[in-house]
Design a protein around this motif. Structure first.
Motif, PDB file in Angstrom:
ATOM      1  N   PHE A  14       8.214  -7.474   2.786  1.00 48.91           N
ATOM      2  CA  PHE A  14       8.829  -7.161   4.068  1.00 48.91           C
ATOM      3  C   PHE A  14       9.991  -6.209   3.813  1.00 48.91           C
ATOM      4  O   PHE A  14      10.976  -6.590   3.181  1.00 48.91           O
ATOM      5  N   VAL A  15       9.894  -4.980   4.310  1.00 46.16           N
ATOM      6  CA  VAL A  15      10.942  -3.978   4.088  1.00 46.16           C
ATOM      7  C   VAL A  15      11.453  -3.521   5.451  1.00 46.16           C
ATOM      8  O   VAL A  15      10.677  -3.052   6.288  1.00 46.16           O
ATOM      9  N   GLU A  16      12.766  -3.660   5.649  1.00 44.65           N
ATOM     10  CA  GLU A  16      13.368  -3.305   6.931  1.00 44.65           C
ATOM     11  C   GLU A  16      14.118  -1.982   6.842  1.00 44.65           C
ATOM     12  O   GLU A  16      14.818  -1.713   5.860  1.00 44.65           O
ATOM     13  N   ARG A  17      13.953  -1.200   7.890  1.00 42.62           N
ATOM     14  CA  ARG A  17      14.723   0.045   8.052  1.00 42.62           C
ATOM     15  C   ARG A  17      14.929   0.252   9.542  1.00 42.62           C
ATOM     16  O   ARG A  17      13.963   0.268  10.308  1.00 42.62           O
ATOM     17  N   ASP A  18      16.180   0.390   9.941  1.00 42.34           N
ATOM     18  CA  ASP A  18      16.531   0.602  11.347  1.00 42.34           C
ATOM     19  C   ASP A  18      15.945  -0.482  12.253  1.00 42.34           C
ATOM     20  O   ASP A  18      15.380  -0.190  13.312  1.00 42.34           O
ATOM     21  N   ARG A  19      16.054  -1.738  11.826  1.00 42.70           N
ATOM     22  CA  ARG A  19      15.582  -2.914  12.580  1.00 42.70           C
ATOM     23  C   ARG A  19      14.075  -2.912  12.826  1.00 42.70           C
ATOM     24  O   ARG A  19      13.572  -3.597  13.700  1.00 42.70           O
ATOM     25  N   LYS A  20      13.351  -2.157  12.048  1.00 45.72           N
ATOM     26  CA  LYS A  20      11.882  -2.181  12.059  1.00 45.72           C
ATOM     27  C   LYS A  20      11.437  -2.624  10.673  1.00 45.72           C
ATOM     28  O   LYS A  20      12.070  -2.289   9.674  1.00 45.72           O
ATOM     29  N   THR A  21      10.353  -3.369  10.628  1.00 47.75           N
ATOM     30  CA  THR A  21       9.892  -3.931   9.363  1.00 47.75           C
ATOM     31  C   THR A  21       8.513  -3.396   9.015  1.00 47.75           C
ATOM     32  O   THR A  21       7.589  -3.456   9.835  1.00 47.75           O
ATOM     33  N   THR A  22       8.392  -2.884   7.808  1.00 40.17           N
ATOM     34  CA  THR A  22       7.088  -2.531   7.267  1.00 40.17           C
ATOM     35  C   THR A  22       6.612  -3.699   6.421  1.00 40.17           C
ATOM     36  O   THR A  22       7.288  -4.109   5.480  1.00 40.17           O
ATOM     37  N   LEU A  23       5.473  -4.235   6.811  1.00 45.01           N
ATOM     38  CA  LEU A  23       4.831  -5.305   6.055  1.00 45.01           C
ATOM     39  C   LEU A  23       3.758  -4.682   5.179  1.00 45.01           C
ATOM     40  O   LEU A  23       2.907  -3.935   5.673  1.00 45.01           O
ATOM     41  N   THR A  24       3.809  -4.962   3.893  1.00 43.18           N
ATOM     42  CA  THR A  24       2.756  -4.555   2.964  1.00 43.18           C
ATOM     43  C   THR A  24       2.148  -5.816   2.384  1.00 43.18           C
ATOM     44  O   THR A  24       2.835  -6.612   1.741  1.00 43.18           O
ATOM     45  N   SER A  25       0.872  -6.011   2.656  1.00 46.75           N
ATOM     46  CA  SER A  25       0.144  -7.187   2.178  1.00 46.75           C
ATOM     47  C   SER A  25      -0.903  -6.735   1.175  1.00 46.75           C
ATOM     48  O   SER A  25      -1.772  -5.925   1.508  1.00 46.75           O
ATOM     49  N   THR A  26      -0.807  -7.276  -0.036  1.00 49.06           N
ATOM     50  CA  THR A  26      -1.787  -6.961  -1.068  1.00 49.06           C
ATOM     51  C   THR A  26      -2.608  -8.211  -1.332  1.00 49.06           C
ATOM     52  O   THR A  26      -2.051  -9.267  -1.641  1.00 49.06           O
ATOM     53  N   LEU A  27      -3.919  -8.083  -1.196  1.00 49.69           N
ATOM     54  CA  LEU A  27      -4.853  -9.178  -1.453  1.00 49.69           C
ATOM     55  C   LEU A  27      -5.531  -8.884  -2.778  1.00 49.69           C
ATOM     56  O   LEU A  27      -6.180  -7.841  -2.918  1.00 49.69           O
ATOM     57  N   ARG A  28      -5.357  -9.777  -3.741  1.00 50.10           N
ATOM     58  CA  ARG A  28      -5.978  -9.615  -5.062  1.00 50.10           C
ATOM     59  C   ARG A  28      -7.094 -10.650  -5.204  1.00 50.10           C
ATOM     60  O   ARG A  28      -6.846 -11.852  -5.118  1.00 50.10           O
ATOM     61  N   PHE A  29      -8.303 -10.152  -5.410  1.00 49.77           N
ATOM     62  CA  PHE A  29      -9.477 -11.012  -5.494  1.00 49.77           C
ATOM     63  C   PHE A  29      -9.819 -11.293  -6.950  1.00 49.77           C
ATOM     64  O   PHE A  29      -9.528 -10.487  -7.826  1.00 49.77           O
ATOM     65  N   ALA A  30     -10.467 -12.419  -7.184  1.00 45.71           N
ATOM     66  CA  ALA A  30     -10.839 -12.809  -8.543  1.00 45.71           C
ATOM     67  C   ALA A  30     -11.839 -11.833  -9.146  1.00 45.71           C
ATOM     68  O   ALA A  30     -11.848 -11.629 -10.358  1.00 45.71           O
ATOM     69  N   THR A  31     -12.661 -11.222  -8.293  1.00 44.17           N
ATOM     70  CA  THR A  31     -13.690 -10.300  -8.776  1.00 44.17           C
ATOM     71  C   THR A  31     -13.781  -9.089  -7.864  1.00 44.17           C
ATOM     72  O   THR A  31     -13.396  -9.137  -6.691  1.00 44.17           O
ATOM     73  N   ALA A  32     -14.313  -8.014  -8.395  1.00 42.43           N
ATOM     74  CA  ALA A  32     -14.576  -6.823  -7.575  1.00 42.43           C
ATOM     75  C   ALA A  32     -15.617  -7.150  -6.512  1.00 42.43           C
ATOM     76  O   ALA A  32     -15.538  -6.661  -5.379  1.00 42.43           O
ATOM     77  N   GLU A  33     -16.586  -7.980  -6.864  1.00 36.56           N
ATOM     78  CA  GLU A  33     -17.622  -8.381  -5.909  1.00 36.56           C
ATOM     79  C   GLU A  33     -16.988  -9.072  -4.700  1.00 36.56           C
ATOM     80  O   GLU A  33     -17.368  -8.818  -3.553  1.00 36.56           O
ATOM     81  N   GLY A  34     -16.016  -9.947  -4.951  1.00 34.73           N
ATOM     82  CA  GLY A  34     -15.334 -10.636  -3.864  1.00 34.73           C
ATOM     83  C   GLY A  34     -14.636  -9.672  -2.934  1.00 34.73           C
ATOM     84  O   GLY A  34     -14.734  -9.789  -1.707  1.00 34.73           O
ATOM     85  N   ARG A  35     -13.926  -8.716  -3.514  1.00 39.47           N
ATOM     86  CA  ARG A  35     -13.250  -7.713  -2.687  1.00 39.47           C
ATOM     87  C   ARG A  35     -14.260  -6.948  -1.847  1.00 39.47           C
ATOM     88  O   ARG A  35     -14.065  -6.724  -0.648  1.00 39.47           O
ATOM     89  N   ASP A  36     -15.380  -6.544  -2.447  1.00 40.74           N
ATOM     90  CA  ASP A  36     -16.389  -5.761  -1.732  1.00 40.74           C
ATOM     91  C   ASP A  36     -17.038  -6.560  -0.604  1.00 40.74           C
ATOM     92  O   ASP A  36     -17.315  -6.006   0.468  1.00 40.74           O
ATOM     93  N   ILE A  37     -17.239  -7.850  -0.815  1.00 42.03           N
ATOM     94  CA  ILE A  37     -17.795  -8.695   0.245  1.00 42.03           C
ATOM     95  C   ILE A  37     -16.841  -8.743   1.433  1.00 42.03           C
ATOM     96  O   ILE A  37     -17.248  -8.585   2.587  1.00 42.03           O
ATOM     97  N   VAL A  38     -15.556  -8.943   1.158  1.00 42.09           N
ATOM     98  CA  VAL A  38     -14.552  -9.009   2.231  1.00 42.09           C
ATOM     99  C   VAL A  38     -14.485  -7.681   2.981  1.00 42.09           C
ATOM    100  O   VAL A  38     -14.352  -7.661   4.213  1.00 42.09           O
ATOM    101  N   LEU A  39     -14.599  -6.568   2.280  1.00 43.92           N
ATOM    102  CA  LEU A  39     -14.562  -5.261   2.951  1.00 43.92           C
ATOM    103  C   LEU A  39     -15.743  -5.073   3.907  1.00 43.92           C
ATOM    104  O   LEU A  39     -15.635  -4.318   4.873  1.00 43.92           O
ATOM    105  N   ARG A  40     -16.850  -5.769   3.669  1.00 42.09           N
ATOM    106  CA  ARG A  40     -18.007  -5.673   4.574  1.00 42.09           C
ATOM    107  C   ARG A  40     -17.838  -6.526   5.831  1.00 42.09           C
ATOM    108  O   ARG A  40     -18.537  -6.329   6.811  1.00 42.09           O
ATOM    109  N   TYR A  41     -16.926  -7.491   5.791  1.00 40.57           N
ATOM    110  CA  TYR A  41     -16.646  -8.321   6.970  1.00 40.57           C
ATOM    111  C   TYR A  41     -15.881  -7.491   8.000  1.00 40.57           C
ATOM    112  O   TYR A  41     -15.323  -6.439   7.663  1.00 40.57           O
ATOM    113  N   PRO A  42     -15.761  -8.018   9.228  1.00 41.53           N
ATOM    114  CA  PRO A  42     -14.899  -7.334  10.209  1.00 41.53           C
ATOM    115  C   PRO A  42     -13.421  -7.672   9.975  1.00 41.53           C
ATOM    116  O   PRO A  42     -12.650  -7.860  10.908  1.00 41.53           O
TER     117      PRO A  42
END
Length: 184
Positions: free
Chosen positions: A117-145
């Motif tokens: 959570f990074v704030e500048r001028d009372r606005k917040t940029t949220l950066t969320s990083t999701l790290r999956f156990a496998t590349a296959e897992g990440r690719d499956i999630v990317l196919r979901y909506p």
């Protein structure tokens, strides 16, 4: 009158920095302590978490390193989805890191979610990083909506943050001397 921050949904960006990661960023028109609270307090989480049509019907949070969390969401057709994890790092208003595993997960392994959570001028940029156990897992999630669902949830969060700030402003104005008195 509350004006929706859904216009900031155009600031929602999804990238894949590695074969095991998905990174999402979004700008919120609110200070970071409010955004952080919305990710950690059950009374706020139940008001925004999930895509449109989904409701968080159970929300347990033990906000401490090593503490657990569990959410159960219900969709418009009555289907339920459970997920849980353990908090790995908590830096109030700055960073929140936890594991995540769905009850009926379709990809291998536990994920690690890292929110900054990074704030500048009372606005917040949220950066969320999701790290999956496998590349296959990440690719499956990317196919979901997933992109649509997270974007809708973040729009709901933006609307909640707007309402909270408007309510606080209304209360501050109501507490001012002479407010609400007729002056003829």
């Amino acid at each position: 009158m509350v004006v929706s921050s859904a216009a900031n949904s155009r600031t929602f960006i999804v990238t894949t920095p590695s074969d095991h990661e998905i990174r999402m960023t979004r700008l919120f028109d609110a200070p970071r302590h409010l955004v952080f609270d919305a990710f950690t307090k059950p009374d706020l989480l139940t008001r925004w978490y999930g895509a449109r049509g989904w409701t968080l019907i159970s929300c347990e949070v033990d906000l401490r390193v090593g503490g657990g969390w569990r959410f159960v969401s219900q969709g418009p057709d009555g289907a339920q989805m459970g997920q849980s994890g353990v908090y790995q790092a908590i830096e109030p208003s700055d960073r929140l890191v936890y594991t995540e595993l769905f009850d009926h997960q379709s990809y291998p392994g536990e994920s690690l979610i890292d929110h900054e959570f990074v704030e500048r001028d009372r606005k917040t940029t949220l950066t969320s990083t999701l790290r999956f156990a496998t590349a296959e897992g990440r690719d499956i999630v990317l196919r979901y909506p997933m992109r649509r669902g997270v974007a809708e949830g973040f729009d709901r969060l933006a609307d909640l943050l707007d309402r909270i700030q408007a309510d606080r402003l209304d209360h501050m104005q109501a507490d001012q001397p002479g407010h609400g008195l007729d002056h003829d």
